[in-house]
Design a protein around this motif. Sequence first.
Motif, PDB file in Angstrom:
ATOM      1  N   GLU A 290      -3.414   5.438  12.910  1.00  0.00           N
ATOM      2  CA  GLU A 290      -4.369   4.368  13.217  1.00  0.00           C
ATOM      3  C   GLU A 290      -3.595   3.127  12.639  1.00  0.00           C
ATOM      4  OE1 GLU A 290      -8.204   5.086  11.377  1.00  0.00           O
ATOM      5  OE2 GLU A 290      -8.497   6.941  12.638  1.00  0.00           O
ATOM      6  N   ARG A 291      -3.123   3.220  11.708  1.00  0.00           N
ATOM      7  CA  ARG A 291      -2.265   1.953  11.036  1.00  0.00           C
ATOM      8  C   ARG A 291      -1.130   1.665  11.869  1.00  0.00           C
ATOM      9  NH1 ARG A 291      -1.181   0.664   5.262  1.00  0.00           N
ATOM     10  NH2 ARG A 291       0.781  -0.381   5.239  1.00  0.00           N
TER      11      ARG A 291
ATOM     12  N   ASP B  16      -4.515   8.637   9.431  1.00  0.00           N
ATOM     13  CA  ASP B  16      -4.593   7.297   8.902  1.00  0.00           C
ATOM     14  C   ASP B  16      -3.400   6.597   9.328  1.00  0.00           C
ATOM     15  OD1 ASP B  16      -7.220   7.797   7.928  1.00  0.00           O
ATOM     16  OD2 ASP B  16      -6.366   8.642   6.165  1.00  0.00           O
ATOM     17  N   LEU B  17      -2.360   7.315   9.245  1.00  0.00           N
ATOM     18  CA  LEU B  17      -0.993   6.587   9.470  1.00  0.00           C
ATOM     19  C   LEU B  17      -0.957   6.097  11.159  1.00  0.00           C
ATOM     20  CD1 LEU B  17       1.566   8.878   7.435  1.00  0.00           C
ATOM     21  CD2 LEU B  17       0.726   6.357   7.005  1.00  0.00           C
TER      22      LEU B  17
ATOM     23  N   GLN C  56       0.809  -0.976   0.147  1.00  0.00           N
ATOM     24  CA  GLN C  56       0.006  -0.112  -0.063  1.00  0.00           C
ATOM     25  C   GLN C  56       0.942   1.157  -0.027  1.00  0.00           C
ATOM     26  OE1 GLN C  56      -2.635   0.343   3.244  1.00  0.00           O
ATOM     27  NE2 GLN C  56      -3.798   1.748   2.382  1.00  0.00           N
ATOM     28  N   ASP C  57       0.438   2.203  -0.803  1.00  0.00           N
ATOM     29  CA  ASP C  57       1.250   3.509  -1.070  1.00  0.00           C
ATOM     30  C   ASP C  57       0.949   4.430   0.353  1.00  0.00           C
ATOM     31  OD1 ASP C  57       2.542   5.694  -1.519  1.00  0.00           O
ATOM     32  OD2 ASP C  57       1.513   6.039  -3.572  1.00  0.00           O
ATOM     33  N   LEU C  58       1.910   4.479   1.296  1.00  0.00           N
ATOM     34  CA  LEU C  58       1.607   5.276   2.402  1.00  0.00           C
ATOM     35  C   LEU C  58       1.462   6.806   2.204  1.00  0.00           C
ATOM     36  CD1 LEU C  58       3.898   3.465   5.086  1.00  0.00           C
ATOM     37  CD2 LEU C  58       1.351   2.942   4.506  1.00  0.00           C
ATOM     38  N   GLU C  59       2.315   7.228   1.112  1.00  0.00           N
ATOM     39  CA  GLU C  59       2.213   8.547   0.573  1.00  0.00           C
ATOM     40  C   GLU C  59       0.642   9.144   0.630  1.00  0.00           C
ATOM     41  OE1 GLU C  59       4.038  12.175   0.175  1.00  0.00           O
ATOM     42  OE2 GLU C  59       5.199  10.405   0.761  1.00  0.00           O
ATOM     43  N   LEU C  60      -0.410   8.113   0.433  1.00  0.00           N
ATOM     44  CA  LEU C  60      -1.600   8.589   0.015  1.00  0.00           C
ATOM     45  C   LEU C  60      -2.641   8.815   1.346  1.00  0.00           C
ATOM     46  CD1 LEU C  60      -2.657   6.175  -3.168  1.00  0.00           C
ATOM     47  CD2 LEU C  60      -1.861   8.815  -2.976  1.00  0.00           C
ATOM     48  N   LEU C  61      -1.928   8.345   2.465  1.00  0.00           N
ATOM     49  CA  LEU C  61      -2.641   8.354   3.916  1.00  0.00           C
ATOM     50  C   LEU C  61      -2.348   9.662   4.594  1.00  0.00           C
ATOM     51  CD1 LEU C  61      -1.967   4.688   4.971  1.00  0.00           C
ATOM     52  CD2 LEU C  61      -4.065   5.569   3.891  1.00  0.00           C
ATOM     53  N   ALA C  62      -3.223  10.009   5.162  1.00  0.00           N
ATOM     54  CA  ALA C  62      -3.393  11.243   6.049  1.00  0.00           C
ATOM     55  C   ALA C  62      -2.525  10.935   7.270  1.00  0.00           C
ATOM     56  CB  ALA C  62      -4.603  11.945   6.404  1.00  0.00           C
TER      57      ALA C  62
END
Length: 69
Positions: A35-36, A32-33, A23-29
């Motif tokens: 929470e991940r 979101d990161l 998954q491209d982490l660049e796309l997450l806020a």
Amino acid sequence: MAEEDGEPVRRPRDWALVELVRQDLELLAAADLEERIEALEGEIARTRVQLDRKLAGRAAADAFFVKRG
């Protein structure tokens, strides 16, 4: 093709993990990161508990079947 035939798709054992790391982490806020990270830390803790159980079971089996001279 299997999905179209109504048959379940057979996936490799760790397919979910492979997909997760792709998954491209660049796309997450940032939220979101965070929470991940929390979810992954929870999964690491769950995995460690299971590993400890497995190792304890193995140690118990080894102790039971130890060769006595």
